[in-house]
Design a protein around this motif. Structure first.
Motif, PDB file in Angstrom:
ATOM      1  N   SER A  52      16.896 -25.861 -18.893  1.00 38.73           N
ATOM      2  CA  SER A  52      18.171 -26.184 -19.202  1.00 38.73           C
ATOM      3  C   SER A  52      18.129 -27.646 -18.489  1.00 38.73           C
ATOM      4  CB  SER A  52      19.171 -25.454 -18.879  1.00 38.73           C
ATOM      5  OG  SER A  52      19.395 -25.339 -17.593  1.00 38.73           O
ATOM      6  N   ARG A  53      17.623 -27.906 -17.365  1.00 39.84           N
ATOM      7  CA  ARG A  53      17.788 -29.294 -16.552  1.00 39.84           C
ATOM      8  C   ARG A  53      16.967 -30.525 -17.607  1.00 39.84           C
ATOM      9  NH1 ARG A  53      15.578 -28.658 -10.812  1.00 39.84           N
ATOM     10  NH2 ARG A  53      16.231 -30.677 -10.939  1.00 39.84           N
ATOM     11  N   TYR A  54      16.132 -30.249 -18.318  1.00 40.43           N
ATOM     12  CA  TYR A  54      14.971 -31.296 -18.917  1.00 40.43           C
ATOM     13  C   TYR A  54      15.265 -31.166 -20.366  1.00 40.43           C
ATOM     14  CZ  TYR A  54      12.968 -31.016 -14.229  1.00 40.43           C
ATOM     15  OH  TYR A  54      12.461 -30.889 -13.078  1.00 40.43           O
ATOM     16  N   ALA A  55      14.916 -32.455 -20.667  1.00 42.43           N
ATOM     17  CA  ALA A  55      14.826 -32.938 -22.245  1.00 42.43           C
ATOM     18  C   ALA A  55      13.347 -32.332 -22.696  1.00 42.43           C
ATOM     19  CB  ALA A  55      14.892 -34.364 -22.536  1.00 42.43           C
ATOM     20  N   VAL A  56      13.419 -31.950 -24.040  1.00 39.52           N
ATOM     21  CA  VAL A  56      12.084 -31.866 -24.690  1.00 39.52           C
ATOM     22  C   VAL A  56      11.450 -32.857 -25.710  1.00 39.52           C
ATOM     23  CG1 VAL A  56      10.916 -29.961 -25.858  1.00 39.52           C
ATOM     24  CG2 VAL A  56      12.541 -29.438 -24.198  1.00 39.52           C
ATOM     25  N   GLY A  57      10.492 -33.184 -25.743  1.00 34.07           N
ATOM     26  CA  GLY A  57       9.891 -33.909 -27.048  1.00 34.07           C
ATOM     27  C   GLY A  57       8.417 -33.643 -27.356  1.00 34.07           C
ATOM     28  N   TRP A  58       8.180 -34.266 -28.391  1.00 37.46           N
ATOM     29  CA  TRP A  58       6.844 -34.351 -29.025  1.00 37.46           C
ATOM     30  C   TRP A  58       6.187 -35.467 -28.660  1.00 37.46           C
ATOM     31  CZ3 TRP A  58       4.930 -29.716 -30.992  1.00 37.46           C
ATOM     32  CH2 TRP A  58       5.821 -28.948 -31.120  1.00 37.46           C
ATOM     33  N   PHE A  59       4.704 -35.624 -28.383  1.00 36.78           N
ATOM     34  CA  PHE A  59       3.822 -36.712 -28.479  1.00 36.78           C
ATOM     35  C   PHE A  59       2.748 -35.986 -29.473  1.00 36.78           C
ATOM     36  CE2 PHE A  59       5.178 -39.145 -24.813  1.00 36.78           C
ATOM     37  CZ  PHE A  59       6.172 -38.547 -24.404  1.00 36.78           C
ATOM     38  N   ARG A  60       1.721 -37.204 -29.807  1.00 34.95           N
ATOM     39  CA  ARG A  60       0.649 -36.977 -30.503  1.00 34.95           C
ATOM     40  C   ARG A  60      -0.598 -37.813 -29.986  1.00 34.95           C
ATOM     41  NH1 ARG A  60       2.391 -39.241 -36.376  1.00 34.95           N
ATOM     42  NH2 ARG A  60       2.468 -41.525 -36.001  1.00 34.95           N
ATOM     43  N   THR A  84      12.055 -34.918 -38.188  1.00 36.72           N
ATOM     44  CA  THR A  84      13.440 -34.816 -37.385  1.00 36.72           C
ATOM     45  C   THR A  84      13.036 -33.720 -36.271  1.00 36.72           C
ATOM     46  OG1 THR A  84      14.525 -35.096 -39.536  1.00 36.72           O
ATOM     47  CG2 THR A  84      15.764 -33.781 -37.900  1.00 36.72           C
ATOM     48  N   ILE A  85      13.707 -33.822 -35.225  1.00 37.95           N
ATOM     49  CA  ILE A  85      13.708 -32.992 -34.231  1.00 37.95           C
ATOM     50  C   ILE A  85      14.844 -32.279 -33.945  1.00 37.95           C
ATOM     51  CG2 ILE A  85      14.321 -34.719 -32.354  1.00 37.95           C
ATOM     52  CD1 ILE A  85      12.295 -33.145 -30.555  1.00 37.95           C
ATOM     53  N   SER A  86      14.726 -31.082 -33.774  1.00 41.68           N
ATOM     54  CA  SER A  86      16.073 -30.167 -33.660  1.00 41.68           C
ATOM     55  C   SER A  86      15.882 -29.100 -32.571  1.00 41.68           C
ATOM     56  CB  SER A  86      16.481 -29.686 -35.028  1.00 41.68           C
ATOM     57  OG  SER A  86      15.403 -28.610 -35.419  1.00 41.68           O
ATOM     58  N   THR A  87      17.002 -28.519 -32.315  1.00 41.54           N
ATOM     59  CA  THR A  87      16.616 -27.207 -31.184  1.00 41.54           C
ATOM     60  C   THR A  87      17.456 -26.152 -31.703  1.00 41.54           C
ATOM     61  OG1 THR A  87      19.053 -27.936 -30.187  1.00 41.54           O
ATOM     62  CG2 THR A  87      16.964 -28.930 -29.223  1.00 41.54           C
ATOM     63  N   ASP A  88      16.880 -24.842 -31.218  1.00 42.04           N
ATOM     64  CA  ASP A  88      17.662 -23.827 -31.427  1.00 42.04           C
ATOM     65  C   ASP A  88      17.858 -23.230 -29.794  1.00 42.04           C
ATOM     66  OD1 ASP A  88      18.546 -20.753 -31.602  1.00 42.04           O
ATOM     67  OD2 ASP A  88      17.349 -20.839 -33.385  1.00 42.04           O
ATOM     68  N   THR A 147      14.638 -34.798 -27.592  1.00 42.07           N
ATOM     69  CA  THR A 147      16.076 -34.168 -27.726  1.00 42.07           C
ATOM     70  C   THR A 147      16.380 -33.668 -26.451  1.00 42.07           C
ATOM     71  OG1 THR A 147      17.445 -32.795 -28.996  1.00 42.07           O
ATOM     72  CG2 THR A 147      15.425 -31.915 -28.589  1.00 42.07           C
ATOM     73  N   SER A 148      17.610 -33.616 -26.098  1.00 48.44           N
ATOM     74  CA  SER A 148      18.183 -32.766 -24.984  1.00 48.44           C
ATOM     75  C   SER A 148      18.932 -31.477 -25.778  1.00 48.44           C
ATOM     76  CB  SER A 148      19.196 -33.607 -24.368  1.00 48.44           C
ATOM     77  OG  SER A 148      20.401 -33.708 -25.109  1.00 48.44           O
ATOM     78  N   TRP A 149      18.974 -30.365 -24.669  1.00 47.36           N
ATOM     79  CA  TRP A 149      19.409 -29.429 -25.210  1.00 47.36           C
ATOM     80  C   TRP A 149      20.850 -29.412 -25.598  1.00 47.36           C
ATOM     81  CZ3 TRP A 149      16.001 -25.958 -26.524  1.00 47.36           C
ATOM     82  CH2 TRP A 149      14.983 -25.775 -25.980  1.00 47.36           C
ATOM     83  N   THR A 150      21.769 -30.496 -25.234  1.00 47.98           N
ATOM     84  CA  THR A 150      23.054 -30.577 -25.594  1.00 47.98           C
ATOM     85  C   THR A 150      23.271 -31.577 -26.768  1.00 47.98           C
ATOM     86  OG1 THR A 150      23.218 -32.597 -23.890  1.00 47.98           O
ATOM     87  CG2 THR A 150      23.811 -30.103 -23.073  1.00 47.98           C
ATOM     88  N   GLY A 151      22.164 -32.024 -27.200  1.00 48.62           N
ATOM     89  CA  GLY A 151      22.266 -32.856 -28.496  1.00 48.62           C
ATOM     90  C   GLY A 151      21.565 -34.361 -28.089  1.00 48.62           C
ATOM     91  N   GLY A 152      21.614 -35.224 -29.088  1.00 46.61           N
ATOM     92  CA  GLY A 152      21.176 -36.595 -28.871  1.00 46.61           C
ATOM     93  C   GLY A 152      19.635 -36.592 -28.990  1.00 46.61           C
ATOM     94  N   THR A 153      19.262 -37.144 -30.020  1.00 48.03           N
ATOM     95  CA  THR A 153      17.902 -37.362 -30.279  1.00 48.03           C
ATOM     96  C   THR A 153      17.195 -38.797 -30.339  1.00 48.03           C
ATOM     97  OG1 THR A 153      18.395 -37.420 -32.761  1.00 48.03           O
ATOM     98  CG2 THR A 153      18.014 -35.207 -31.799  1.00 48.03           C
ATOM     99  N   GLN A 154      15.987 -38.754 -30.425  1.00 50.04           N
ATOM    100  CA  GLN A 154      15.072 -40.176 -30.618  1.00 50.04           C
ATOM    101  C   GLN A 154      14.267 -39.911 -31.526  1.00 50.04           C
ATOM    102  OE1 GLN A 154      14.721 -42.509 -26.601  1.00 50.04           O
ATOM    103  NE2 GLN A 154      15.261 -40.722 -25.795  1.00 50.04           N
ATOM    104  N   HIS A 155      13.712 -40.860 -31.937  1.00 50.53           N
ATOM    105  CA  HIS A 155      12.458 -40.698 -33.124  1.00 50.53           C
ATOM    106  C   HIS A 155      11.623 -42.098 -32.950  1.00 50.53           C
ATOM    107  CE1 HIS A 155      15.221 -37.563 -34.646  1.00 50.53           C
ATOM    108  NE2 HIS A 155      14.171 -37.031 -35.103  1.00 50.53           N
ATOM    109  N   SER A 156      10.536 -42.152 -32.857  1.00 54.14           N
ATOM    110  CA  SER A 156       9.787 -43.470 -33.032  1.00 54.14           C
ATOM    111  C   SER A 156       9.983 -43.875 -34.156  1.00 54.14           C
ATOM    112  CB  SER A 156       8.234 -43.066 -32.609  1.00 54.14           C
ATOM    113  OG  SER A 156       7.543 -42.340 -33.780  1.00 54.14           O
TER     114      SER A 156
END
Length: 122
Positions: free
Chosen positions: A30-38, A68-72, A51-60
């Motif tokens: 819960s302390r960290y953001a999560v992302g995708w790389f390739r 689209t990045i999202s969380t459950d 994205t962070s677990w509290t919302g707020g996203t970034q896309h290249s």
């Protein structure tokens, strides 16, 4: 400590869709953001989305409008919905976790998943 497990890669034709999932676990999730790389063959690993677990996203810029990045949060899972796939999206996709300030920068990422292959045929 954070552990990351990706799933959902595969082979798809150009114009198709795939959804990747990354399940996060560990005491610091819960302390960290999560992302995708390739990382494509012969190329450097690059940022895709975060994205962070509290919302707020970034896309290249290369995927904006298609991915689209999202969380459950209940499942501690981050998804990457990939639409309108192109052959140039072919790569190993990695889930990553680190602070919000550094989640977009490959060299600062401390936690990585094992990667999942995405192949887009012409």
């Amino acid at each position: 400590q954070v552990q990351l497990q990706e799933s959902g890669g595969g082979l798809v034709q150009a114009g198709g869709s795939l959804r990747l999932a990354c399940r996060a676990s560990g005491r610091d999730v819960s302390r960290y953001a999560v992302g995708w790389f390739r990382q494509a063959p012969g190329k450097e690993r690059e940022f895709v989305a975060a994205t962070s677990w509290t919302g707020g996203t970034q896309h290249s810029d290369s995927v904006k409008g298609r991915f689209t990045i999202s969380t459950d949060n209940a499942k501690a899972t981050v998804y990457l919905q990939m639409n309108s796939l192109k052959p140039e999206d072919t790569a190993v996709y990695y889930c990553a976790s680190d602070s919000v300030r550094t989640i977009t920068m490959t060299k600062y990422i401390r936690y990585w998943g094992q990667g999942t292959q995405v192949t887009v045929s012409p």
